[in-house]
Design a protein around this motif. Structure first.
Motif, PDB file in Angstrom:
ATOM      1  N   THR A   9       0.835  -1.196   0.000  1.00 15.28           N
ATOM      2  CA  THR A   9       0.000   0.000   0.000  1.00 15.28           C
ATOM      3  C   THR A   9       0.874   1.251   0.000  1.00 15.28           C
ATOM      4  N   LEU A  10       0.473   2.224  -0.814  1.00 18.67           N
ATOM      5  CA  LEU A  10       1.107   3.548  -0.808  1.00 18.67           C
ATOM      6  C   LEU A  10       0.231   4.479   0.007  1.00 18.67           C
ATOM      7  N   THR A  11       0.815   5.125   1.010  1.00 16.12           N
ATOM      8  CA  THR A  11       0.054   5.997   1.901  1.00 16.12           C
ATOM      9  C   THR A  11       0.743   7.344   2.017  1.00 16.12           C
ATOM     10  N   ALA A  12      -0.041   8.410   2.017  1.00 13.94           N
ATOM     11  CA  ALA A  12       0.509   9.755   2.158  1.00 13.94           C
ATOM     12  C   ALA A  12       1.195   9.913   3.511  1.00 13.94           C
ATOM     13  N   ARG A  13       2.201  10.785   3.528  1.00 13.49           N
ATOM     14  CA  ARG A  13       2.978  11.143   4.718  1.00 13.49           C
ATOM     15  C   ARG A  13       3.865  10.004   5.223  1.00 13.49           C
ATOM     16  N   GLU A  14       4.032   8.966   4.413  1.00 13.21           N
ATOM     17  CA  GLU A  14       4.982   7.909   4.760  1.00 13.21           C
ATOM     18  C   GLU A  14       6.262   8.075   3.948  1.00 13.21           C
ATOM     19  N   ARG A  15       7.389   7.671   4.534  1.00 10.59           N
ATOM     20  CA  ARG A  15       8.668   7.719   3.834  1.00 10.59           C
ATOM     21  C   ARG A  15       8.832   6.425   3.024  1.00 10.59           C
ATOM     22  N   VAL A  16       9.210   6.575   1.759  1.00 10.88           N
ATOM     23  CA  VAL A  16       9.281   5.427   0.850  1.00 10.88           C
ATOM     24  C   VAL A  16      10.646   5.397   0.177  1.00 10.88           C
ATOM     25  N   ALA A  17      11.231   4.211   0.122  1.00 10.75           N
ATOM     26  CA  ALA A  17      12.463   4.010  -0.653  1.00 10.75           C
ATOM     27  C   ALA A  17      12.086   3.693  -2.096  1.00 10.75           C
ATOM     28  N   TYR A  18      12.902   4.165  -3.039  1.00 11.45           N
ATOM     29  CA  TYR A  18      12.668   3.811  -4.439  1.00 11.45           C
ATOM     30  C   TYR A  18      14.009   3.559  -5.121  1.00 11.45           C
ATOM     31  N   PHE A  19      13.954   2.724  -6.176  1.00 10.77           N
ATOM     32  CA  PHE A  19      15.166   2.157  -6.758  1.00 10.77           C
ATOM     33  C   PHE A  19      15.160   2.322  -8.275  1.00 10.77           C
ATOM     34  N   ARG A  20      16.369   2.440  -8.838  1.00 13.65           N
ATOM     35  CA  ARG A  20      16.529   2.509 -10.294  1.00 13.65           C
ATOM     36  C   ARG A  20      17.882   1.927 -10.667  1.00 13.65           C
ATOM     37  N   ARG A  21      18.041   1.682 -11.969  1.00 16.16           N
ATOM     38  CA  ARG A  21      19.338   1.242 -12.489  1.00 16.16           C
ATOM     39  C   ARG A  21      20.038   2.428 -13.142  1.00 16.16           C
ATOM     40  N   GLU A  22      21.301   2.618 -12.778  1.00 19.18           N
ATOM     41  CA  GLU A  22      22.124   3.641 -13.399  1.00 19.18           C
ATOM     42  C   GLU A  22      23.447   3.006 -13.799  1.00 19.18           C
ATOM     43  N   HIS A  23      23.735   3.014 -15.108  1.00 16.61           N
ATOM     44  CA  HIS A  23      24.961   2.408 -15.641  1.00 16.61           C
ATOM     45  C   HIS A  23      25.113   0.968 -15.155  1.00 16.61           C
ATOM     46  N   GLY A  24      23.994   0.249 -15.078  1.00 18.19           N
ATOM     47  CA  GLY A  24      24.028  -1.159 -14.730  1.00 18.19           C
ATOM     48  C   GLY A  24      23.939  -1.460 -13.249  1.00 18.19           C
ATOM     49  N   ALA A  25      24.081  -0.448 -12.384  1.00 11.12           N
ATOM     50  CA  ALA A  25      24.027  -0.656 -10.937  1.00 11.12           C
ATOM     51  C   ALA A  25      22.696  -0.162 -10.382  1.00 11.12           C
TER      52      ALA A  25
END
Length: 662
Positions: free
Chosen positions: A275-291
């Protein structure tokens, strides 16, 4: 909840179908028109004027107790990147075909992508009321060109007339029975035993079960203009597509970014689990140059789709699509909650063309850069590129239509008039051998308090950049190791000739530092110099992008078209022995019924000119489609690309620039 995408070749009628579905489900009281520019999903002024979809759009409706989020996508191949982002968040798709034009080139591209991602697909054959609409012949083409597992759920009476009607197709017959039996042992046994329990309803239930698993593809006939057959399609969404609300920790995918009235960033995210909830801290991830890179932020607002384009403040649970505020650094493709399941590669190949963008008025440079940065957030595959001295801005594109849209958007939305240089293909460099280089502290006039040794070798296409260690991990502080790897991946975006080196193996062979003087910056600055030296010793070869094409022309134009393709370095053969050409690829085709169907490859650099010449060579009757299919070695003069870094290929120039930076 159910998330579906409507995809199609341009002009097949998918936006009109979306309007009709919203009208049928009671979301809107009047059906908008693409021609009039008043549809729900084409909200941009450019979309309304040009009558095409440029950005994906989300609308919501309900069918009984099922809440459906529908995503309308572009049909023009220049905007295939927008389609890719949507495909990653779907439970199922509706692939729209025209009963007149039939299976077109982009239709096949989309079906291949949907099949590869194992997304269940319903086929909707639109425009049954148009003169020239086909049924039996079109079903044959669908099974031959798209999928052999097509199962008609409806058929047509009075096809090709204004009175065309969609009626239920018999399911308890040899064709459907054998199709289902091929994919279910239990059904096969009952089918062979002529079990009396295999009623029409039993066939329908088995068809639904296999459709939800993507094993078969129900086919509906209808007309978005008259509304005929649309109720059958809407009723089939919950029956033939998978509806699930899986449990688990938060995992959500960002597939679209837009900006609000206060220029704030708004992310569109599909929640897979949690669940996504307002006022919560969320980590998010992506790939950059393979990492994989991790970020975190506090969500300031979460709004879910309720009815049409309306949203409401509410937590977004599994299956929901939400508009999310607070992720100021978020990018398209980022995954919220966890890095598990983060895609390794794209569905389609990236744009193969590039153009330099210059402001039309002196002094508009900063405004142009800011506008392009914002557009790159909405479409990251345009890959905004600027040299470190700030002289040139360039973007990557799929085609000339995308360039026209980009120019119009910059002028109308940001007030910046621009000029483009001639579009050129984006090449890549491949490593041809092995090379090694090392720089010691204090040796050769190096100003960096670091020792770095690197070995470079080739890798299989598509495997990316692999960074290996031939030194003890504990011999160097972890921050220095990280600086070296980041510098390696960043440096390889420009090889010896200025093109990206997408696939190679780089091994760290030597390290050293001088405490307490050495810093991570020494390793970050020295690494490009060592890597380019090793790359020079290994050698690289430039490869140009190659497009796969499909072409239909009148048979009497064959000779002229073959000659033009030969000049474009496409090798072309036609059944019966006609053919010719040399160079950049191979091609095959067939002639019959007054038309020739050609398929093959040709260099991406030649695609636009060939496309421009075809109408004159074919009496305006050519139907042409192409897509990037890979790369081939460049013959003749090797193309180079202006560097945007501090030029580590030339040691003296690089050291001079680094000393000025310091």
């Amino acid at each position: 909840m159910l998330n579906i995408g409507i995809v199609a070749h341009v002009d097949a009628g998918k936006t009109s179908l979306t309007e009709r579905i919203l009208f049928h489900s009671g979301v809107i009281g009047r059906i908008g028109s693409v021609d009039d520019g008043d549809t729900q999903t084409d909200s941009m002024d450019l979309e309304r004027r040009r009558g095409i979809t440029i950005r994906s759009a989300v609308v919501a409706f309900t069918v009984g107790d099922l809440r459906v989020n529908l995503i309308d996508t572009p049909g023009h191949p220049d905007f295939i990147a927008e389609v890719e982002r949507v495909l990653r968040v779907l439970d199922g798709a509706v692939l729209v075909l025209s009963a007149v034009e039939g299976v077109q080139a982009q239709t096949r591209v989309l079906m291949r992508a949907l099949t590869r991602l194992r997304i269940p697909v319903l086929l909707f054959v639109n425009k049954i009321d148009r003169r020239g609409a086909r049924h039996d012949e079109l079903l044959h083409d669908i099974r031959r060109l798209l999928t052999p597992a097509a199962a008609p759920v409806t058929t047509v009476e009075d096809i090709g007339t204004p009175h065309a009607r969609a009626v239920p197709a018999p399911l308890r017959g040899t064709a459907v029975g054998e199709l289902l039996a091929d994919r279910s042992d239990a059904f096969l046994r009952a089918y062979l035993d002529d079990d009396p329990g295999l009623t029409e309803d039993a066939h329908l239930a088995e068809l639904a079960r296999q459709s939800r698993r993507g094993l078969v593809h129900p086919v509906f006939f209808g007309s978005a203009v008259t509304g005929e057959g649309v109720a059958d399609l809407v009723g089939g969404l919950g029956r033939f597509l998978p509806v699930a609300a899986p449990a688990g920790p938060l995992r959500a995918t960002v597939f679209k970014i837009e900006h609000g009235r206060a220029r704030e960033k708004i992310a569109y995210a599909r929640v897979h689990t949690g669940t996504l909830t307002a006022r919560e801290r969320v980590a998010y991830f992506r790939r950059e140059h393979g990492a994989v890179v991790e970020r975190a932020a506090k969500l300031t607002a979460v709004r879910t789709f309720e009815r049409g384009t309306d949203t409401a403040d509410a937590p977004a649970t599994a299956g929901a699509i939400a508009r999310v505020w607070g992720l100021t650094d978020v990018r398209i493709g980022d995954q919220l909650g966890t890095a598990d399941g983060l895609p390794e590669t794209g569905i389609f190949l990236p744009p193969s063309l590039e153009t330099i963008v210059r402001p039309g008025r002196p002094g508009d440079g900063p405004a142009l850069h800011a506008a392009l940065q914002r557009l790159a957030e909405q479409d990251p595959l345009i890959s905004l590129r600027q040299d470190e001295l700030g002289r040139e801005l360039s973007v990557r594109l799929y085609g000339e239509v995308q360039k026209e849209i980009l120019a119009a958007t910059l002028a109308e939305t940001y007030g910046v008039d621009v000029e483009f240089t001639e579009t050129r293909p984006v090449c890549v460099e491949t490593v041809t051998g092995h090379g090694e280089a090392v720089e010691e502290i204090g040796a050769g006039g190096s100003p960096f308090w670091a020792t770095v040794g690197l070995r470079v070798g080739p890798a299989e296409p598509g495997t990316g950049v692999r960074f290996d260690l031939a030194v003890e991990l504990g011999a160097l502080p972890a921050a220095y190791h990280k600086a070296i790897e980041e510098a390696v991946r960043g440096t390889l975006t420009q090889g010896l000739h200025g093109w990206e080196v997408p696939d190679c193996v780089v091994t760290l062979t030597r390290t050293g530092y001088f405490s307490p003087i050495s810093a991570a910056g020494d390793f970050r600055k020295l690494t490009p110099l060592v890597l380019m030296d090793a790359l020079r010793r290994a050698g690289t070869r430039v490869h140009e992008p190659v497009n796969r094409f499909e072409l239909e022309i009148p048979a009497d134009c064959l000779s002229a078209v073959l000659a033009r393709l030969a000049r474009a370095r496409a090798v072309t053969t036609v059944d019966g022995g006609a053919g010719g050409g040399s160079g950049g690829g191979s091609s095959s085709g067939s002639a019959g019924d007054g038309a020739c169907h050609l398929r093959g490859t040709l260099p991406a650099s030649a695609v636009h000119d060939v496309e421009q010449d075809l109408p004159g060579l074919s009496h305006g009757a050519a139907v042409f489609h192409s897509e990037l299919s890979g790369y081939q070695p460049v013959t003749g003069e090797v193309p180079t690309r202006a560097r945007t870094d501090h030029n580590p290929v030339h040691r003296e120039e690089y050291l001079l620039r680094m000393s000025h930076r310091a």
